[in-house]
Design a protein around this motif. Structure first.
Motif, PDB file in Angstrom:
ATOM      1  N   ARG A  71       0.820  -1.218   0.000  1.00  0.00           N
ATOM      2  CA  ARG A  71       0.000   0.000   0.000  1.00  0.00           C
ATOM      3  C   ARG A  71       0.854   1.269   0.000  1.00  0.00           C
ATOM      4  NH1 ARG A  71      -4.144  -0.048   4.540  1.00  0.00           N
ATOM      5  NH2 ARG A  71      -3.026  -1.936   5.172  1.00  0.00           N
ATOM      6  N   ASN A  72       1.989   1.203   0.664  1.00  0.00           N
ATOM      7  CA  ASN A  72       2.813   2.429   0.718  1.00  0.00           C
ATOM      8  C   ASN A  72       3.552   2.699  -0.605  1.00  0.00           C
ATOM      9  OD1 ASN A  72       4.819   0.533   0.786  1.00  0.00           O
ATOM     10  ND2 ASN A  72       5.596   1.071   2.814  1.00  0.00           N
ATOM     11  N   LYS A  91      -8.458  -3.295   1.013  1.00  0.00           N
ATOM     12  CA  LYS A  91      -7.661  -2.135   1.463  1.00  0.00           C
ATOM     13  C   LYS A  91      -6.722  -1.641   0.373  1.00  0.00           C
ATOM     14  CE  LYS A  91      -7.665  -1.998   6.313  1.00  0.00           C
ATOM     15  NZ  LYS A  91      -6.949  -1.933   7.561  1.00  0.00           N
ATOM     16  N   LEU A  92      -6.114  -2.562  -0.343  1.00  0.00           N
ATOM     17  CA  LEU A  92      -5.234  -2.170  -1.447  1.00  0.00           C
ATOM     18  C   LEU A  92      -6.056  -1.486  -2.549  1.00  0.00           C
ATOM     19  CD1 LEU A  92      -2.500  -2.137  -2.920  1.00  0.00           C
ATOM     20  CD2 LEU A  92      -2.980  -4.476  -3.717  1.00  0.00           C
ATOM     21  N   GLU A  95      -6.934   2.031  -1.562  1.00  0.00           N
ATOM     22  CA  GLU A  95      -5.795   2.947  -1.664  1.00  0.00           C
ATOM     23  C   GLU A  95      -5.551   3.338  -3.130  1.00  0.00           C
ATOM     24  OE1 GLU A  95      -4.244   4.412   0.720  1.00  0.00           O
ATOM     25  OE2 GLU A  95      -2.468   5.223  -0.298  1.00  0.00           O
ATOM     26  N   ILE A  96      -5.635   2.371  -4.020  1.00  0.00           N
ATOM     27  CA  ILE A  96      -5.463   2.669  -5.454  1.00  0.00           C
ATOM     28  C   ILE A  96      -6.555   3.645  -5.900  1.00  0.00           C
ATOM     29  CG2 ILE A  96      -5.493   1.704  -7.804  1.00  0.00           C
ATOM     30  CD1 ILE A  96      -4.494  -0.974  -6.535  1.00  0.00           C
ATOM     31  N   ASP A  97      -7.762   3.381  -5.472  1.00  0.00           N
ATOM     32  CA  ASP A  97      -8.897   4.238  -5.835  1.00  0.00           C
ATOM     33  C   ASP A  97      -8.680   5.673  -5.348  1.00  0.00           C
ATOM     34  OD1 ASP A  97     -11.754   4.505  -6.773  1.00  0.00           O
ATOM     35  OD2 ASP A  97     -11.987   5.073  -4.663  1.00  0.00           O
ATOM     36  N   LYS A  98      -8.255   5.796  -4.100  1.00  0.00           N
ATOM     37  CA  LYS A  98      -8.069   7.124  -3.508  1.00  0.00           C
ATOM     38  C   LYS A  98      -6.968   7.896  -4.255  1.00  0.00           C
ATOM     39  CE  LYS A  98      -5.689   7.952   0.340  1.00  0.00           C
ATOM     40  NZ  LYS A  98      -5.284   7.722   1.750  1.00  0.00           N
TER      41      LYS A  98
END
Ligand SMILES: *Cc1c(COP(=O)(O)O)cnc(C)c1O
Length: 217
Positions: A71-72, A91-92, A95-98
């Protein structure tokens, strides 16, 4: 060498199957040879390694993320990759979406399936894939476009056939669900020692390293 290998493989492998050159450990100039030989799709495993090659080559290639993505690393990954094949958690995906929303980008992603149901192996267990895709589907800056799998590591490709078959079945089941925002276009399976079996089992995207570039050091 590389050009000849690509030519031979391209004439053997049906046109509907995308060949992704798996280029971990290879140099930017080796990737340029790939592009000159007519392939456009390149798969990298690590963001940091991909970064330098992307700087040298840019959008002449279509960059696939085929390694486990932390994720980081997502912020940098979405600036490089055109498609992320290895989404394995909500969750991954979130994060990609955001991060994509900040750049007004929509990222095509595939869900990686742990089709051999192996412990400590990347990917989502087959029984959890439909649920994950259903959860991801409302995210506006991600589009699910298929499934990817490695299958168990073995010398004999026949031993991974059941895992590939299972993934194909899953691919078809999910297609039939007609989930809004999900378009099951790509079934990415098959490597240098297994691509023939994978294509027999319905793959339309193979990821080839050794057979194109030679043995890795
Ligand atoms: C390295 C790699 C490949 C290609 O492997 P070869 O056996 O060299 O063809 C394919 N997929 C993934 C995810 C890889 O890491």
């Amino acid at each position: 060498m590389i050009a000849e290998n690509v030519k031979r493989l391209r004439s053997e492998i049906p046109d509907y199957v995308t060949i992704v050159a798996a280029s971990k450990t290879r140099t930017a100039s080796e990737i340029l040879e790939i592009l000159e030989s007519g392939l456009k799709d390149v798969g990298e495993n690590y963001v940091q390694e991909a970064e330098g090659k992307f700087e040298a080559i840019g959008n002449k290639a279509r960059w696939h993320c085929i390694g486990h993505l932390q994720r980081n690393k997502v912020k940098r990954a979405i600036e490089i990759f055109d498609i992320i094949q290895t989404v394995d958690s909500f969750k991954l995906a979130e994060e990609i979406d955001k991060r994509c929303s900040y750049l007004s980008k929509k990222m095509p992603v595939m869900v990686e399936v742990n089709s051999g149901k192996e412990e400590n192996k990347a990917g989502v267990l087959p029984e959890n894939v439909l649920q994950l895709i259903t959860e991801i589907s409302p995210l506006k800056n991600i589009a699910v476009v298929g499934l990817m799998t490695m299958g168990p590591f073995t010398e004999d490709p026949e031993e991974i056939r059941p895992s590939l078959r299972l993934t194909r079945r899953l691919f078809e089941e999910i297609s039939k669900e007609k989930i809004e925002g999900v378009e099951m276009k790509y079934l990415s399976m098959g490597m240098s020692n297994s691509y023939r079996v994978a294509i027999e089992e319905g793959s339309n995207m193979v990821r080839l390293g050794t057979i194109i570039f030679g043995e890795r050091q």
